[in-house]
Motif scaffolding. Structure first.
Motif, mmCIF file in Angstrom:
data_model
loop_
_atom_site.group_PDB
_atom_site.id
_atom_site.type_symbol
_atom_site.label_atom_id
_atom_site.label_comp_id
_atom_site.label_asym_id
_atom_site.label_seq_id
_atom_site.Cartn_x
_atom_site.Cartn_y
_atom_site.Cartn_z
ATOM 1 N N ILE A 1 17.014 13.037 7.862
ATOM 2 C CA ILE A 1 15.789 12.266 7.627
ATOM 3 C C ILE A 1 15.172 12.672 6.285
ATOM 4 O O ILE A 1 14.870 13.854 6.068
ATOM 5 N N PRO A 2 14.963 11.729 5.377
ATOM 6 C CA PRO A 2 14.353 12.084 4.090
ATOM 7 C C PRO A 2 12.866 12.388 4.244
ATOM 8 O O PRO A 2 12.156 11.727 5.000
ATOM 9 N N ARG A 3 12.414 13.380 3.518
ATOM 10 C CA ARG A 3 11.013 13.776 3.572
ATOM 11 C C ARG A 3 10.284 13.239 2.340
ATOM 12 O O ARG A 3 10.730 13.427 1.211
ATOM 13 N N LYS A 4 9.170 12.595 2.602
ATOM 14 C CA LYS A 4 8.385 12.037 1.506
ATOM 15 C C LYS A 4 6.915 12.427 1.668
ATOM 16 O O LYS A 4 6.474 12.780 2.745
ATOM 17 N N HIS A 5 6.189 12.341 0.531
ATOM 18 C CA HIS A 5 4.747 12.566 0.618
ATOM 19 C C HIS A 5 3.965 11.265 0.489
ATOM 20 O O HIS A 5 2.781 11.213 0.797
ATOM 21 N N THR A 6 4.632 10.227 0.013
ATOM 22 C CA THR A 6 3.973 8.939 -0.165
ATOM 23 C C THR A 6 4.947 7.849 0.267
ATOM 24 O O THR A 6 6.111 7.865 -0.148
ATOM 25 N N ILE A 7 4.485 6.931 1.072
ATOM 26 C CA ILE A 7 5.356 5.890 1.606
ATOM 27 C C ILE A 7 4.715 4.523 1.379
ATOM 28 O O ILE A 7 3.562 4.292 1.756
ATOM 29 N N MET A 8 5.496 3.638 0.767
ATOM 30 C CA MET A 8 5.004 2.287 0.531
ATOM 31 C C MET A 8 5.178 1.435 1.793
ATOM 32 O O MET A 8 6.229 1.447 2.425
ATOM 33 N N VAL A 9 4.140 0.688 2.095
ATOM 34 C CA VAL A 9 4.191 -0.250 3.216
ATOM 35 C C VAL A 9 4.014 -1.642 2.629
ATOM 36 O O VAL A 9 2.969 -1.954 2.054
ATOM 37 N N GLN A 10 5.027 -2.446 2.801
ATOM 38 C CA GLN A 10 5.014 -3.753 2.158
ATOM 39 C C GLN A 10 4.163 -4.746 2.934
ATOM 40 O O GLN A 10 3.916 -4.575 4.128
ATOM 41 N N HIS B 1 0.832 -1.204 0.000
ATOM 42 C CA HIS B 1 0.000 0.000 0.000
ATOM 43 C C HIS B 1 0.871 1.260 0.000
ATOM 44 O O HIS B 1 1.686 1.451 0.919
ATOM 45 N N PRO B 2 0.720 2.154 -0.965
ATOM 46 C CA PRO B 2 1.380 3.466 -0.926
ATOM 47 C C PRO B 2 0.487 4.455 -0.184
ATOM 48 O O PRO B 2 -0.626 4.750 -0.625
ATOM 49 N N ILE B 3 0.957 4.951 0.952
ATOM 50 C CA ILE B 3 0.139 5.792 1.821
ATOM 51 C C ILE B 3 0.577 7.249 1.678
ATOM 52 O O ILE B 3 1.753 7.576 1.845
ATOM 53 N N HIS B 4 -0.376 8.101 1.403
ATOM 54 C CA HIS B 4 -0.106 9.509 1.109
ATOM 55 C C HIS B 4 -0.770 10.404 2.152
ATOM 56 O O HIS B 4 -1.976 10.318 2.380
ATOM 57 N N LEU B 5 0.043 11.252 2.774
ATOM 58 C CA LEU B 5 -0.468 12.269 3.692
ATOM 59 C C LEU B 5 -0.430 13.616 2.986
ATOM 60 O O LEU B 5 0.614 14.044 2.501
ATOM 61 N N HIS B 6 -1.569 14.287 2.926
ATOM 62 C CA HIS B 6 -1.643 15.603 2.295
ATOM 63 C C HIS B 6 -1.144 16.687 3.260
ATOM 64 O O HIS B 6 -1.320 16.588 4.471
ATOM 65 N N GLY B 7 -0.574 17.715 2.689
ATOM 66 C CA GLY B 7 -0.333 18.955 3.417
ATOM 67 C C GLY B 7 0.880 19.010 4.315
ATOM 68 O O GLY B 7 1.321 20.098 4.693
ATOM 69 N N MET B 8 1.419 17.859 4.710
ATOM 70 C CA MET B 8 2.571 17.815 5.611
ATOM 71 C C MET B 8 3.517 16.717 5.141
ATOM 72 O O MET B 8 3.089 15.750 4.505
ATOM 73 N N TRP B 9 4.778 16.879 5.487
ATOM 74 C CA TRP B 9 5.760 15.870 5.105
ATOM 75 C C TRP B 9 5.659 14.644 5.998
ATOM 76 O O TRP B 9 5.378 14.742 7.192
ATOM 77 N N SER B 10 5.933 13.511 5.388
ATOM 78 C CA SER B 10 6.140 12.267 6.123
ATOM 79 C C SER B 10 7.644 12.028 6.136
ATOM 80 O O SER B 10 8.237 11.727 5.099
ATOM 81 N N GLU B 11 8.263 12.185 7.296
ATOM 82 C CA GLU B 11 9.724 12.095 7.401
ATOM 83 C C GLU B 11 10.111 10.664 7.754
ATOM 84 O O GLU B 11 9.973 10.228 8.895
ATOM 85 N N LEU B 12 10.568 9.974 6.753
ATOM 86 C CA LEU B 12 10.808 8.538 6.846
ATOM 87 C C LEU B 12 12.033 8.250 7.715
ATOM 88 O O LEU B 12 13.131 8.749 7.438
ATOM 89 N N GLU B 13 11.854 7.448 8.734
ATOM 90 C CA GLU B 13 12.949 7.151 9.663
ATOM 91 C C GLU B 13 13.819 6.028 9.096
ATOM 92 O O GLU B 13 13.489 4.846 9.201
ATOM 93 N N THR B 14 14.928 6.438 8.510
ATOM 94 C CA THR B 14 15.813 5.465 7.869
ATOM 95 C C THR B 14 17.097 5.234 8.659
ATOM 96 O O THR B 14 18.044 4.654 8.143
ATOM 97 N N GLY B 15 17.148 5.701 9.894
ATOM 98 C CA GLY B 15 18.273 5.364 10.745
ATOM 99 C C GLY B 15 19.182 6.513 11.106
ATOM 100 O O GLY B 15 19.999 6.393 12.024
ATOM 101 N N ASP B 16 19.104 7.624 10.420
ATOM 102 C CA ASP B 16 19.979 8.764 10.705
ATOM 103 C C ASP B 16 19.117 9.976 11.024
ATOM 104 O O ASP B 16 18.514 10.576 10.124
ATOM 105 N N ALA B 17 19.065 10.346 12.307
ATOM 106 C CA ALA B 17 18.195 11.449 12.718
ATOM 107 C C ALA B 17 18.628 12.785 12.135
ATOM 108 O O ALA B 17 17.828 13.722 12.061
ATOM 109 N N GLN B 18 19.878 12.875 11.728
ATOM 110 C CA GLN B 18 20.388 14.153 11.242
ATOM 111 C C GLN B 18 19.981 14.442 9.797
ATOM 112 O O GLN B 18 19.983 15.590 9.364
#
Length: 664
Positions: A614-623, A595-612
């Protein structure tokens, strides 16, 4: 005979769809003149620049399959025109509706006021037939984005287009040429008919369901007893291990910039040039795996945001995601830009070439994957281990209908993060009146608050009202590293609309996804994962999250019902956030679909392991059967949409997010 490189199934024989997907032609194509091809050729895509735009939505005839159909087009094109904005400008867009029905345009991934977001019922009332609506807002970002209708099934019939925003400062990504590569899917069938068929038979478009021949091959490979044990489990769950995509190449023709595989979109380059390709997945239901045989791709941006360059051979792009890559073609060769669907039922393709008369060989599609227990949220247990686990279940029907509530959790040695859960309380769920779970507002969570499960229904902010759920407030994991909180399935997940609950969802961060996991071993390809993404610039909001929402993506494939926490949108309360707060969202996929999940209006900051970084996305796939975490800064007041971007999932798997001012 066991496969060395993971599960696979044989590709089917040629079908009528191969005419439009180009499978047969592509297998033999090598350096053929483009003029030798036949097929529909869309009009040259428009590119509109500036800060004032007039867009007209109307019906237009198209012919992608040999049969003329009416599309819903913007300024006469499918896709609509490329809009080119500049960061810092205020843009004005006059959108006129020439349709017989209401319409809308949503600016996907754009940070703007909620009343400009283009979602009827949340942002505004929509655009009535014969009326013109004027959008006006300041452009606060740069990168690759897109736009599409948020009304009815209009996006499925062509109402979408690319959007590129040039940065106000010098672009850190330099290239000699710049192409948008917009992927999409088209069906001659009405989207309403497709949806009706799915509601009657969720597997309607799955033409790779098991046959007697498959059963015989499986018996020869595994033996009779193991085969029957495996089949028994899937049959009892009323699931198919081949449910990779709901809607497939059986009805879809896959497009690249509006070109069918036969009409072959072509991008030119000169020797020694660096070419930027802006991939946008504007399809309705199709996830693509993209590669360019013979060329490395350097990923430089994800969802419009610059990331540290990553060199890969292949990447998966979910519906609504965007990726920018840099390629450096060598010499005067031609290369195929190849985007095969996740289920391998078809592909889109185009050509990068130094000579418009040439095109490259179209590669064969990779093997078609099948789902495994890992995709059921069973962790990384192998078949042998699953056999033991199934044997330990308290009853043969422990997984009836995918209901794992009766599983003997005490047998799950190694469940790590679930050790603190009190599963004994789940035994009472079977006696609950599930008919009352349409809304969670009446749910009594008092027994769960402060208990061993450690969550509360509002995350310490009952004054905000709105949606209840699994909210954690204590002992939250540090920002950037994701969540290790226990997995909790609420009573609302125990109804007829949910056929599976992930007991041990693994992190989807390092997983390239089903069908790609063995590509390094099998083909020598490096495949992008979310774990590879690090923002190019430092994280802006360094605060730790103060609340964490665990939200489950749920459904019943047999009934074709989709929901969140087992509650469909029509019965759900809004998810209410306090303006300015920073929260973590952990999505748990309790289904076997991606499922690709999309949040409108605000960034979804994907936690990929480095807090310094953090990549910002608008749509995130959940496997399938996995979980993923991201941070959200609630810095945009108003009502926002939050949903799965598989368009036939969206009616149920949808929430309103409401950001309000609150006390304290």
């Amino acid at each position: 005979m066991k496969t060395r490189n993971g599960p696979q199934i044989e590709l089917p024989q040629l079908s009528r769809r191969q005419f439009v997907t180009g499978i047969a032609a592509g297998a033999a194509a090598l350096s053929l003149p483009v003029s030798a091809r036949t097929g529909y050729r869309p009009a040259q895509a428009q590119a509109l620049r500036g800060n004032r735009f007039d867009l007209s939505i109307d019906y237009t005839p198209v012919n992608f399959t040999g049969r003329e159909r009416l599309a819903t087009a913007i300024n006469g094109g499918v896709p609509g025109p490329l809009l080119r904005w500049r960061e810092g400008d205020t843009v004005t867009l006059n959108v006129s509706n020439r349709l017989a029905h209401d319409t809308s345009i949503h600016w996907h991934g754009i940070i703007l006021p909620s009343h400009m977001d283009g979602v009827p019922g949340l942002s505004y009332a929509g655009i009535r037939p014969g009326e013109t609506f004027t959008y006006q807002f300041k452009v606060q970002q740069s990168g690759t984005f897109w736009y599409h209708s948020h009304s009815d099934f209009q996006e499925q019939t062509g109402l979408y287009g690319p959007l590129v925003i040039d940065p106000a400062e010098p672009d850190p990504v330099q290239s000699d040429r710049d192409y948008v590569v917009m992927l999409s899917d088209w069906s001659d069938e009405s989207p309403h008919d497709i949806y009706a068929k799915l509601k009657k038979e969720g597997h309607y478009y799955n033409r790779r369901r098991r046959t007697a021949g498959d059963l015989w091959r499986e018996i020869r490979a595994k033996g009779l007893a193991q085969t029957f044990r495996d089949r028994e489990m899937w049959n009892e769950m009323r699931m198919s291990d081949r449910d990779i995509s709901d809607v497939t190449g059986y009805t879809y023709t896959y497009l690249m910039n509006g070109h069918t595989p036969d009409s072959n979109w072509t991008g030119l380059f000169r020797r020694g040039e660096k070419v930027r390709l802006r991939f946008i997945n504007g399809s309705s239901m199709s996830i693509f795996d993209v590669r360019i045989p013979g060329l490395k791709m350097t990923v430089v941006a994800s969802d419009g945001q610059n990331v540290e360059p990553v060199s890969v051979d292949e990447f998966r792009i979910g519906v609504a995601e965007t990726y920018d890559v840099i390629v450096e073609p060598d010499g005067d060769s031609a290369y195929t830009v190849f985007a095969q669907t996740i289920d391998r039922s078809g592909y889109a393709r185009g050509t990068l070439t130094a000579d418009a008369r040439l095109q490259a060989k179209v590669p064969a599609m990779d093997y078609a994957p099948v789902l495994t227990h890992r995709d059921m949220g069973m962790g990384n247990m192998g078949m042998g281990e699953m056999k033991m686990e199934h044997g330990s279940m308290s009853a043969k029907g422990a997984m009836n209908g995918g209901d794992m509530s009766t599983m003997e959790h005490s047998q799950h040695a190694g469940m790590g993060d679930m050790s603190g859960m009190d599963h004994s309380q789940h035994s009472t769920m079977g006696t609950m009146d599930h008919s009352q779970h349409g809304s969670m507002s009446g749910m009594n969570h008092r027994q769960q608050q402060g208990g061993t499960q450690g969550y509360s229904p509002h995350g310490g902010r009952p004054e905000l009202g709105g949606m209840q759920g699994v909210w954690y407030t204590d002992n939250l994991d540090p920002a950037g590293g994701g969540s290790n909180q226990p997995i909790v399935h609420l009573p609302s997940e125990h109804g007829y609309g949910v056929d599976m609950r992930s007991a041990m969802p693994t992190s989807g961060l390092h997983d390239p996804g089903i069908g790609l996991r063995d590509h390094r071993e099998r083909y020598g390809r490096r495949v992008l994962t979310y774990a590879d993404l690090r923002n190019l610039t430092p994280t802006i909001d360094r605060r730790e999250p103060t609340r964490e929402l665990q939200l489950h993506l749920t459904g019943n494939m047999e009934r074709y019902m989709w929901s969140m926490d087992g509650i469909k949108f029509n019965d759900a309360e809004p998810l209410v956030l306090k303006y300015g707060e920073r929260i973590r969202v952990t999505l748990v996929n309790d289904t076997m679909m991606t499922h690709p999940i999309h949040l409108h209006g605000m960034w979804s900051e994907l936690e990929t392991g480095d807090a310094q970084f953090i990549p910002r996305k608008h749509t995130i796939m959940v496997q399938p059967g996995s979980k993923i975490s991201y941070l959200v800064t609630a810095d945009a007041l108003g009502r926002w949409a939050y949903h799965c971007h598989l368009l036939y999932h969206m009616p149920g798997m949808f929430r309103e997010v409401r950001v309000v001012r609150g006390e304290g």
